[in-house]
Design a protein around this motif. Structure first.
Motif, PDB file in Angstrom:
ATOM      1  N   ALA A 199       0.834  -1.207   0.000  1.00  0.00           N
ATOM      2  CA  ALA A 199       0.000   0.000   0.000  1.00  0.00           C
ATOM      3  C   ALA A 199       0.869   1.257   0.000  1.00  0.00           C
ATOM      4  N   ALA A 200       1.983   1.211   0.718  1.00  0.00           N
ATOM      5  CA  ALA A 200       2.905   2.355   0.741  1.00  0.00           C
ATOM      6  C   ALA A 200       3.514   2.573  -0.642  1.00  0.00           C
ATOM      7  N   ILE A 201       3.819   1.495  -1.344  1.00  0.00           N
ATOM      8  CA  ILE A 201       4.372   1.587  -2.706  1.00  0.00           C
ATOM      9  C   ILE A 201       3.359   2.262  -3.626  1.00  0.00           C
ATOM     10  N   ILE A 202       2.111   1.825  -3.560  1.00  0.00           N
ATOM     11  CA  ILE A 202       1.069   2.400  -4.412  1.00  0.00           C
ATOM     12  C   ILE A 202       0.841   3.870  -4.064  1.00  0.00           C
ATOM     13  N   ARG A 203       0.787   4.192  -2.772  1.00  0.00           N
ATOM     14  CA  ARG A 203       0.607   5.596  -2.350  1.00  0.00           C
ATOM     15  C   ARG A 203       1.723   6.485  -2.883  1.00  0.00           C
ATOM     16  N   GLU A 204       2.964   5.995  -2.769  1.00  0.00           N
ATOM     17  CA  GLU A 204       4.108   6.795  -3.218  1.00  0.00           C
ATOM     18  C   GLU A 204       4.096   6.961  -4.739  1.00  0.00           C
ATOM     19  N   ALA A 205       3.729   5.926  -5.460  1.00  0.00           N
ATOM     20  CA  ALA A 205       3.647   6.029  -6.920  1.00  0.00           C
ATOM     21  C   ALA A 205       2.633   7.095  -7.318  1.00  0.00           C
ATOM     22  N   LYS A 206       1.510   7.135  -6.640  1.00  0.00           N
ATOM     23  CA  LYS A 206       0.487   8.148  -6.934  1.00  0.00           C
ATOM     24  C   LYS A 206       0.960   9.532  -6.503  1.00  0.00           C
ATOM     25  N   ARG A 207       1.550   9.613  -5.315  1.00  0.00           N
ATOM     26  CA  ARG A 207       2.009  10.901  -4.773  1.00  0.00           C
ATOM     27  C   ARG A 207       3.050  11.541  -5.675  1.00  0.00           C
ATOM     28  N   LYS A 208       3.953  10.723  -6.215  1.00  0.00           N
ATOM     29  CA  LYS A 208       5.022  11.231  -7.080  1.00  0.00           C
ATOM     30  C   LYS A 208       4.614  11.268  -8.554  1.00  0.00           C
ATOM     31  N   ARG A 209       3.346  10.906  -8.834  1.00  0.00           N
ATOM     32  CA  ARG A 209       2.811  10.909 -10.202  1.00  0.00           C
ATOM     33  C   ARG A 209       3.634  10.015 -11.138  1.00  0.00           C
ATOM     34  N   CYS A 210       3.960   8.841 -10.657  1.00  0.00           N
ATOM     35  CA  CYS A 210       4.711   7.878 -11.463  1.00  0.00           C
ATOM     36  C   CYS A 210       3.772   7.231 -12.472  1.00  0.00           C
ATOM     37  N   ASP A 211       4.309   6.922 -13.634  1.00  0.00           N
ATOM     38  CA  ASP A 211       3.498   6.252 -14.640  1.00  0.00           C
ATOM     39  C   ASP A 211       3.919   4.791 -14.825  1.00  0.00           C
ATOM     40  N   LEU A 212       4.835   4.326 -13.966  1.00  0.00           N
ATOM     41  CA  LEU A 212       5.239   2.920 -13.959  1.00  0.00           C
ATOM     42  C   LEU A 212       5.852   2.580 -12.613  1.00  0.00           C
ATOM     43  N   VAL A 213       5.539   1.390 -12.122  1.00  0.00           N
ATOM     44  CA  VAL A 213       6.225   0.809 -10.971  1.00  0.00           C
ATOM     45  C   VAL A 213       6.997  -0.382 -11.508  1.00  0.00           C
ATOM     46  N   LEU A 214       8.298  -0.403 -11.291  1.00  0.00           N
ATOM     47  CA  LEU A 214       9.119  -1.541 -11.702  1.00  0.00           C
ATOM     48  C   LEU A 214       9.656  -2.174 -10.429  1.00  0.00           C
ATOM     49  N   MET A 215       9.283  -3.423 -10.201  1.00  0.00           N
ATOM     50  CA  MET A 215       9.693  -4.064  -8.951  1.00  0.00           C
ATOM     51  C   MET A 215      10.053  -5.530  -9.152  1.00  0.00           C
ATOM     52  N   ALA A 216      10.811  -6.039  -8.202  1.00  0.00           N
ATOM     53  CA  ALA A 216      11.226  -7.436  -8.235  1.00  0.00           C
ATOM     54  C   ALA A 216      10.017  -8.343  -8.066  1.00  0.00           C
ATOM     55  N   THR A 239       4.652  -7.921  -4.150  1.00  0.00           N
ATOM     56  CA  THR A 239       4.521  -7.680  -5.580  1.00  0.00           C
ATOM     57  C   THR A 239       3.131  -8.074  -6.055  1.00  0.00           C
ATOM     58  N   GLN A 240       2.659  -9.224  -5.628  1.00  0.00           N
ATOM     59  CA  GLN A 240       1.316  -9.677  -6.010  1.00  0.00           C
ATOM     60  C   GLN A 240       0.260  -8.684  -5.541  1.00  0.00           C
ATOM     61  N   LYS A 241       0.426  -8.147  -4.350  1.00  0.00           N
ATOM     62  CA  LYS A 241      -0.550  -7.187  -3.827  1.00  0.00           C
ATOM     63  C   LYS A 241      -0.500  -5.875  -4.605  1.00  0.00           C
ATOM     64  N   VAL A 242       0.703  -5.432  -4.988  1.00  0.00           N
ATOM     65  CA  VAL A 242       0.805  -4.224  -5.812  1.00  0.00           C
ATOM     66  C   VAL A 242       0.130  -4.471  -7.153  1.00  0.00           C
ATOM     67  N   LEU A 243       0.403  -5.624  -7.772  1.00  0.00           N
ATOM     68  CA  LEU A 243      -0.225  -5.964  -9.048  1.00  0.00           C
ATOM     69  C   LEU A 243      -1.751  -5.957  -8.945  1.00  0.00           C
ATOM     70  N   THR A 244      -2.262  -6.465  -7.860  1.00  0.00           N
ATOM     71  CA  THR A 244      -3.704  -6.590  -7.676  1.00  0.00           C
ATOM     72  C   THR A 244      -4.386  -5.248  -7.435  1.00  0.00           C
ATOM     73  N   HIS A 245      -3.720  -4.345  -6.698  1.00  0.00           N
ATOM     74  CA  HIS A 245      -4.385  -3.120  -6.253  1.00  0.00           C
ATOM     75  C   HIS A 245      -3.974  -1.836  -6.973  1.00  0.00           C
ATOM     76  N   SER A 246      -2.894  -1.854  -7.700  1.00  0.00           N
ATOM     77  CA  SER A 246      -2.381  -0.627  -8.311  1.00  0.00           C
ATOM     78  C   SER A 246      -3.146  -0.236  -9.572  1.00  0.00           C
ATOM     79  N   PRO A 275       0.521   1.224 -13.919  1.00  0.00           N
ATOM     80  CA  PRO A 275       1.079   0.006 -14.516  1.00  0.00           C
ATOM     81  C   PRO A 275       2.285  -0.504 -13.719  1.00  0.00           C
ATOM     82  N   VAL A 276       2.416  -1.834 -13.648  1.00  0.00           N
ATOM     83  CA  VAL A 276       3.494  -2.480 -12.891  1.00  0.00           C
ATOM     84  C   VAL A 276       4.266  -3.403 -13.820  1.00  0.00           C
TER      85      VAL A 276
END
Length: 145
Positions: free
Chosen positions: A97-114, A130-137, A140-141
């Motif tokens: 959830a923190a990853i998704i919040r930060e991606a939105k806060r920083k206006r990222c258009d991609l999350v690249l993660m292990a 990673t699965q949770k980010v994929l499910t809720h973001s 794009p991941v």
């Protein structure tokens, strides 16, 4: 193509490989990188040995110092590749959830993660961030293996 790429890191070997891939992608597309580290909140009941040894204050200070060290290494590697890099960390019981919040806060258009982080019993009990980010973001991941 991409303008801001968020790359979460936990310092694991696979996470470091994902960071290098994110830097290459950012360099190739002219994107800015946002390196991020989620710090688990202190708990008195935990599987994390560091939490068992520290007080809450000691844990927070040590975790913030570790986050700054991890993120400084990413920023230095990005700088060498000519990639602009911001860094951020946050405490959260739900790193995904923190990853998704930060991606939105920083206006990222991609999350690249292990593809995965924790292993063993922690991985089974906590599940895949990673699965949770994929499910809720809604951002794009890109999963790096």
């Amino acid at each position: 193509m991409f303008q801001r790429i968020l790359v979460p890191t936990d310092g694991s070997d696979l996470s470091k490989k994902a960071v290098r891939a994110a830097i290459r992608l950012a360099a190739g597309t002219g994107a800015r990188l946002v390196a991020f580290h989620a710090i688990p909140k202190f708990r008195t009941f935990t599987l994390d040995a560091q939490m068992l040894e520290d007080t809450a204050g000691e844990y927070r200070a040590a975790s913030a110092a570790r986050a700054r060290t991890l993120l400084a290494a990413v920023a230095a590697e990005a700088r060498k590749a000519g990639v602009a890099c911001d860094t951020a960390h946050a405490s959260s019981d739900q790193p995904w959830a923190a990853i998704i919040r930060e991606a939105k806060r920083k206006r990222c258009d991609l999350v690249l993660m292990a593809s995965h982080g924790r292993r063993g019993l922690q991985g089974v009990l906590l599940g895949s961030e990673t699965q949770k980010v994929l499910t809720h973001s809604t951002v794009p991941v890109l999963v790096y293996r």
